[in-house]
Scaffold this active site. Sequence first.
Site, PDB file in Angstrom:
ATOM      1  N   CYS A  85       0.863  -1.182   0.000  1.00  0.00           N
ATOM      2  CA  CYS A  85       0.000   0.000   0.000  1.00  0.00           C
ATOM      3  C   CYS A  85       0.901   1.234   0.000  1.00  0.00           C
ATOM      4  CB  CYS A  85      -0.897  -0.004   1.239  1.00  0.00           C
ATOM      5  SG  CYS A  85       0.051   0.079   2.791  1.00  0.00           S
ATOM      6  N   CYS A 102       2.738   5.690   8.963  1.00  0.00           N
ATOM      7  CA  CYS A 102       1.789   5.863   7.858  1.00  0.00           C
ATOM      8  C   CYS A 102       0.908   7.079   8.139  1.00  0.00           C
ATOM      9  CB  CYS A 102       0.921   4.606   7.733  1.00  0.00           C
ATOM     10  SG  CYS A 102      -0.421   4.812   6.545  1.00  0.00           S
ATOM     11  N   HIS A 107      -0.560  -4.998  19.452  1.00  0.00           N
ATOM     12  CA  HIS A 107      -0.128  -4.629  18.100  1.00  0.00           C
ATOM     13  C   HIS A 107       0.605  -3.287  18.174  1.00  0.00           C
ATOM     14  CE1 HIS A 107      -0.330  -3.327  13.890  1.00  0.00           C
ATOM     15  NE2 HIS A 107      -0.440  -4.605  13.598  1.00  0.00           N
ATOM     16  N   GLU A 112       0.665  -0.733  16.308  1.00  0.00           N
ATOM     17  CA  GLU A 112      -0.171   0.438  16.012  1.00  0.00           C
ATOM     18  C   GLU A 112      -1.022   0.831  17.220  1.00  0.00           C
ATOM     19  OE1 GLU A 112      -3.918   1.743  13.245  1.00  0.00           O
ATOM     20  OE2 GLU A 112      -2.572   0.217  12.414  1.00  0.00           O
ATOM     21  N   THR A 123      -6.135   0.700  12.038  1.00  0.00           N
ATOM     22  CA  THR A 123      -6.372   0.855  10.590  1.00  0.00           C
ATOM     23  C   THR A 123      -6.408  -0.466   9.830  1.00  0.00           C
ATOM     24  OG1 THR A 123      -4.009   1.089  10.069  1.00  0.00           O
ATOM     25  CG2 THR A 123      -5.233   3.125  10.587  1.00  0.00           C
ATOM     26  N   CYS A 137      -8.062   1.637   7.001  1.00  0.00           N
ATOM     27  CA  CYS A 137      -7.484   2.323   5.851  1.00  0.00           C
ATOM     28  C   CYS A 137      -8.012   1.755   4.534  1.00  0.00           C
ATOM     29  CB  CYS A 137      -5.960   2.295   5.917  1.00  0.00           C
ATOM     30  SG  CYS A 137      -5.194   0.829   5.234  1.00  0.00           S
ATOM     31  N   SER A 152       1.371  -9.881  10.810  1.00  0.00           N
ATOM     32  CA  SER A 152       0.763  -8.801  10.025  1.00  0.00           C
ATOM     33  C   SER A 152      -0.750  -8.855  10.188  1.00  0.00           C
ATOM     34  CB  SER A 152       1.141  -8.953   8.545  1.00  0.00           C
ATOM     35  OG  SER A 152       0.290  -8.169   7.732  1.00  0.00           O
ATOM     36  N   ASN A 192      -3.189  -7.049   8.863  1.00  0.00           N
ATOM     37  CA  ASN A 192      -4.025  -6.989   7.650  1.00  0.00           C
ATOM     38  C   ASN A 192      -3.944  -8.303   6.860  1.00  0.00           C
ATOM     39  OD1 ASN A 192      -2.405  -6.474   4.904  1.00  0.00           O
ATOM     40  ND2 ASN A 192      -1.292  -5.443   6.547  1.00  0.00           N
ATOM     41  N   SER A 241       2.093  -5.434   3.315  1.00  0.00           N
ATOM     42  CA  SER A 241       3.546  -5.352   3.492  1.00  0.00           C
ATOM     43  C   SER A 241       4.309  -6.350   2.626  1.00  0.00           C
ATOM     44  CB  SER A 241       3.911  -5.603   4.962  1.00  0.00           C
ATOM     45  OG  SER A 241       3.240  -4.704   5.806  1.00  0.00           O
TER      46      SER A 241
END
Length: 314
Positions: free
Chosen positions: A18, A102, A130, A132, A171, A201, A229, A231, A273
Amino acid sequence: MVNRPPLKVLIAAPRGFCAGVDRAIQIVELALERFGAPVYVRHEIVHNRFVVERLRGLGAVFVDELDEVPDDRPVVFSAHGVPKAVPAAAQDRGLSYVDATCPLVSKVHRQAERLIADGRHILFIGHAGHPEVIGTFGQVPPGSMTLVETVDDVARIEVADPGNLAFLTQTTLSVDDTAAIVEALQRRFPGIKAPRSEDICYATSNRQAAVKAIAAECDRVLVIGAPNSSNSLRLAEVAERMGAPARLIERASDIDWDWLGQPRTVGITAGASAPEVLVREVVDALGSRFDVREEIADHTPERMTFKLPRELVA
């Protein structure tokens, strides 16, 4: 020559990198050009071992904490974002640093600050531990946010002022799971303030939608991404929920051929990623055992780009 069985390979689109991941990797590469090696990076710049190893080969040194960074070398903060205390500590030491957070994560950070300034308590939807989530909690005073991981958590929430709440989200969550949690929050706290725009996102949403678009046709789905990861894990869950057995793999060598069996159609996608070279590697591996016919299953074109930090492009 052995006849290979036919196999249709449906490649989800969009997939892979991304704009935020692209930007973070570029930041490390530009920092190496600007400052020379070594450049230190606090935590994995993105959650992908292949990417991390390539950058390590160029001279990046990945560390867990700032105290591992020498005083005379620059440090890059990862795309997942960091608590405010981290750049503050870097400044106190006089370290040169570049923040690769990001911009969509930074947007959530600013929203959190504004909501706390307005006197609201934030219910944050995300996964404990996590990076984030740790980074976002680190933007606001301790105790001013409560983590919500599941619909069941909503019933257990205890807050001092239920009429003065807001919610934000990580996100990289499952779009469907998050919608269910938001619905439960709004049922329990009808006056809860929602973000002005969705926090999940565009890339996370698009990759999940792309998997939904192909899953019904697939006997198996391979998701290329790291086990840490968020996502990528969500992509495998989405495929499974659509009825397509799915496996998360880091690269072609991780394919479980017994599990794969003799499918007619295999879907392939990649987390945000995961570089495209790993997608090609998996397709080539399938081609060694099957007579592969590739098809790109276009869903939503992505044209998002993010500006690089001024200090690296000036």
